[in-house]
Design a protein around this motif. Structure first.
Motif, PDB file in Angstrom:
ATOM      1  N   ILE A 189      45.231  33.768  39.936  1.00 39.06           N
ATOM      2  CA  ILE A 189      44.551  34.396  38.811  1.00 39.06           C
ATOM      3  C   ILE A 189      45.469  34.405  37.598  1.00 39.06           C
ATOM      4  N   MET A 190      44.893  34.105  36.420  1.00 42.39           N
ATOM      5  CA  MET A 190      45.624  34.284  35.174  1.00 42.39           C
ATOM      6  C   MET A 190      44.751  35.060  34.202  1.00 42.39           C
ATOM      7  N   THR A 191      45.303  36.102  33.612  1.00 38.90           N
ATOM      8  CA  THR A 191      44.591  36.886  32.611  1.00 38.90           C
ATOM      9  C   THR A 191      45.379  36.880  31.310  1.00 38.90           C
ATOM     10  N   ASN A 192      44.664  37.116  30.186  1.00 45.56           N
ATOM     11  CA  ASN A 192      45.291  37.100  28.872  1.00 45.56           C
ATOM     12  C   ASN A 192      44.559  38.099  27.985  1.00 45.56           C
ATOM     13  N   GLY A 193      45.069  38.322  26.787  1.00 49.88           N
ATOM     14  CA  GLY A 193      44.410  39.232  25.846  1.00 49.88           C
ATOM     15  C   GLY A 193      44.233  40.611  26.447  1.00 49.88           C
ATOM     16  N   ASP A 194      42.990  41.129  26.396  1.00 48.95           N
ATOM     17  CA  ASP A 194      42.677  42.439  26.967  1.00 48.95           C
ATOM     18  C   ASP A 194      41.893  42.320  28.272  1.00 48.95           C
ATOM     19  N   GLU A 195      42.003  41.203  28.941  1.00 54.28           N
ATOM     20  CA  GLU A 195      41.226  40.959  30.154  1.00 54.28           C
ATOM     21  C   GLU A 195      41.677  41.864  31.311  1.00 54.28           C
ATOM     22  N   PHE A 196      40.747  42.082  32.254  1.00 60.68           N
ATOM     23  CA  PHE A 196      41.028  42.919  33.427  1.00 60.68           C
ATOM     24  C   PHE A 196      40.549  42.189  34.672  1.00 60.68           C
ATOM     25  N   ALA A 197      41.376  42.195  35.715  1.00 61.51           N
ATOM     26  CA  ALA A 197      41.003  41.559  36.983  1.00 61.51           C
ATOM     27  C   ALA A 197      41.457  42.445  38.135  1.00 61.51           C
ATOM     28  N   ARG A 198      40.541  42.676  39.071  1.00 66.53           N
ATOM     29  CA  ARG A 198      40.871  43.452  40.268  1.00 66.53           C
ATOM     30  C   ARG A 198      40.472  42.656  41.507  1.00 66.53           C
ATOM     31  N   ARG A 221      49.182  37.978  31.152  1.00 63.23           N
ATOM     32  CA  ARG A 221      49.703  37.741  29.813  1.00 63.23           C
ATOM     33  C   ARG A 221      49.064  38.716  28.821  1.00 63.23           C
ATOM     34  N   GLY A 222      49.545  38.661  27.567  1.00 65.25           N
ATOM     35  CA  GLY A 222      48.968  39.485  26.507  1.00 65.25           C
ATOM     36  C   GLY A 222      49.036  40.954  26.855  1.00 65.25           C
ATOM     37  N   HIS A 223      47.892  41.652  26.711  1.00 60.72           N
ATOM     38  CA  HIS A 223      47.775  43.059  27.085  1.00 60.72           C
ATOM     39  C   HIS A 223      46.861  43.208  28.305  1.00 60.72           C
ATOM     40  N   SER A 224      46.731  42.158  29.076  1.00 59.85           N
ATOM     41  CA  SER A 224      45.809  42.186  30.206  1.00 59.85           C
ATOM     42  C   SER A 224      46.361  43.048  31.344  1.00 59.85           C
ATOM     43  N   ARG A 225      45.438  43.422  32.240  1.00 56.95           N
ATOM     44  CA  ARG A 225      45.808  44.255  33.386  1.00 56.95           C
ATOM     45  C   ARG A 225      45.193  43.672  34.659  1.00 56.95           C
ATOM     46  N   GLN A 226      45.981  43.696  35.724  1.00 57.76           N
ATOM     47  CA  GLN A 226      45.512  43.244  37.028  1.00 57.76           C
ATOM     48  C   GLN A 226      45.781  44.312  38.079  1.00 57.76           C
ATOM     49  N   GLU A 227      44.876  44.384  39.041  1.00 58.01           N
ATOM     50  CA  GLU A 227      45.057  45.280  40.179  1.00 58.01           C
ATOM     51  C   GLU A 227      44.809  44.495  41.459  1.00 58.01           C
ATOM     52  N   PHE A 228      45.681  44.670  42.428  1.00 57.49           N
ATOM     53  CA  PHE A 228      45.554  43.999  43.719  1.00 57.49           C
ATOM     54  C   PHE A 228      45.586  45.051  44.812  1.00 57.49           C
ATOM     55  N   ALA A 246      53.204  38.587  41.495  1.00 52.72           N
ATOM     56  CA  ALA A 246      52.676  38.608  40.130  1.00 52.72           C
ATOM     57  C   ALA A 246      53.791  38.410  39.120  1.00 52.72           C
ATOM     58  N   ILE A 247      53.482  37.641  38.066  1.00 54.63           N
ATOM     59  CA  ILE A 247      54.406  37.423  36.959  1.00 54.63           C
ATOM     60  C   ILE A 247      53.856  38.104  35.711  1.00 54.63           C
ATOM     61  N   LEU A 248      54.704  38.854  35.027  1.00 48.38           N
ATOM     62  CA  LEU A 248      54.329  39.518  33.781  1.00 48.38           C
ATOM     63  C   LEU A 248      54.839  38.705  32.598  1.00 48.38           C
ATOM     64  N   ALA A 249      53.981  38.557  31.591  1.00 45.70           N
ATOM     65  CA  ALA A 249      54.372  37.908  30.343  1.00 45.70           C
ATOM     66  C   ALA A 249      53.852  38.752  29.190  1.00 45.70           C
ATOM     67  N   GLU A 250      54.588  38.803  28.088  1.00 45.74           N
ATOM     68  CA  GLU A 250      54.242  39.657  26.949  1.00 45.74           C
ATOM     69  C   GLU A 250      54.094  41.110  27.419  1.00 45.74           C
ATOM     70  N   ASN A 251      52.884  41.691  27.290  1.00 41.23           N
ATOM     71  CA  ASN A 251      52.683  43.101  27.632  1.00 41.23           C
ATOM     72  C   ASN A 251      51.708  43.295  28.788  1.00 41.23           C
ATOM     73  N   GLY A 252      51.581  42.302  29.650  1.00 40.73           N
ATOM     74  CA  GLY A 252      50.692  42.420  30.803  1.00 40.73           C
ATOM     75  C   GLY A 252      51.181  43.462  31.792  1.00 40.73           C
ATOM     76  N   THR A 253      50.228  44.050  32.553  1.00 37.73           N
ATOM     77  CA  THR A 253      50.567  45.045  33.570  1.00 37.73           C
ATOM     78  C   THR A 253      49.870  44.683  34.875  1.00 37.73           C
ATOM     79  N   VAL A 254      50.516  45.022  35.990  1.00 42.36           N
ATOM     80  CA  VAL A 254      49.988  44.717  37.322  1.00 42.36           C
ATOM     81  C   VAL A 254      50.219  45.913  38.233  1.00 42.36           C
ATOM     82  N   LEU A 255      49.198  46.269  39.003  1.00 38.95           N
ATOM     83  CA  LEU A 255      49.285  47.308  40.022  1.00 38.95           C
ATOM     84  C   LEU A 255      49.013  46.663  41.374  1.00 38.95           C
TER      85      LEU A 255
END
Length: 299
Positions: A189-198, A221-228, A246-255
């Protein structure tokens, strides 16, 4: 089928609609745009809900079933239920990508609810690629639900990819495995901008010798957020493995929330989770090969 559908098909399956062979069903904006069964694979419409019933004869080998779904404009809320009955000893590939395109301000959504029932000794390689395109301000949403029942000695391999553009996605997978059944999942999975993926896995290992291997690789990437979230329940002598990298780039967050439940003394279960930025030595190696720092990070 319109031109947008043809382009989405190319992105999610690598082929054009006119190149499809064998058994296939193409869904466009909530309707069937093209369908064909084969001698060993029967595709029929459900009678009680939107969607398909796919019967794969016992012993079928080397065939591919294509069931892509495309949403080509804003304001579409597509919901489909697909049931796969895979006969004893069959060995097939199922490709079920989804593409959503929007140029408008309304939401465009596709929800695919897939149910896999694999008979004894059946083997399926399931490929699923999701992508969203278009400059519309409305959200592009893909929410897949997968329910899996694996009989004795059955095996399901899932190769799932989500590329850019999907505003929100919640991916739910539930599986029950009987004796010596195997489930292998490779998610990217790759997310960017303000995208959200769970991602939400719940796997029950009910049979002796059953095994599950769940591996998720992602980039936020960006300000996106992921949850696993993953839960493996071992209720028999079995093996289970869950991994989130998970890899963080820019201001992405992962839980990451991996979980294990052992209900048998011989259940061998393990989980791994790693979240961090791209390793500096990886970037340095690429730069020594002639890439700029920006090109190295993108690679």
């Amino acid at each position: 089928m319109n031109q947008i559908t043809d382009e989405l098909l190319r992105l999610i399956s690598g082929i054009k609609s006119g190149e499809l062979k064998g058994a296939y069903n193409i869904r466009e904006d909530g309707q069937c745009a093209a369908r064909q069964s084969s001698e060993n694979i029967l595709i029929e419409s459900k009678t009680d809900a939107p969607g398909l019933v796919i019967h794969i004869k016992p012993g079928t080998k080397g065939e591919t079933v294509y069931i892509p779904a495309c949403v080509t404009h804003a304001g579409v809320d597509d919901l489909v239920y697909n049931d796969f009955y895979v006969g004893e000893g069959a060995d097939v590939i199922i490709e079920a990508g989804c593409g959503v395109h929007s140029e408008g301000e309304e939401e465009a959504r596709h929800n695919g609810i897939h149910r896999f029932l694999l008979a004894k000794g059946a083997h399926v390689l399931y490929k699923e690629k999701h992508i969203a395109t278009g400059d519309g301000k409305g959200d592009k949403v893909i929410d897949p639900v997968t329910d899996i029942e694996l009989a004795e000695d059955a095996c399901l391999e899932m190769d799932t990819v989500q590329l850019g553009g999907v505003s929100r996605t919640t991916r739910k997978t539930r599986a029950v495995l009987q004796k010596n059944a195997r489930l292998l999942v490779r998610e990217r999975i790759m997310t960017n901008g303000d995208e959200f993926a769970r991602t939400d896995f719940v796997v029950r290992l009910e049979g002796e010798g059953s095994a599950a291997d769940l591996v998720s690789r992602s980039v936020a990437r960006g300000h996106s957020r992921q949850e696993f979230a993953s839960t493996i329940r071992g209720n028999a002598p079995c093996t289970g493995h869950s991994e989130c990298d998970a890899i963080l780039a820019e201001n992405g967050t992962v839980l990451a929330m991996p979980g294990l439940e052992a209900g048998h003394v011989d259940a061998a279960l393990i989980h791994e989770a790693a979240i961090g930025k791209i390793a500096g030595e990886q970037l340095l190696k690429l730069c020594t090969l002639g890439l700029t720092p920006e090109q190295a990070e993108e690679k």
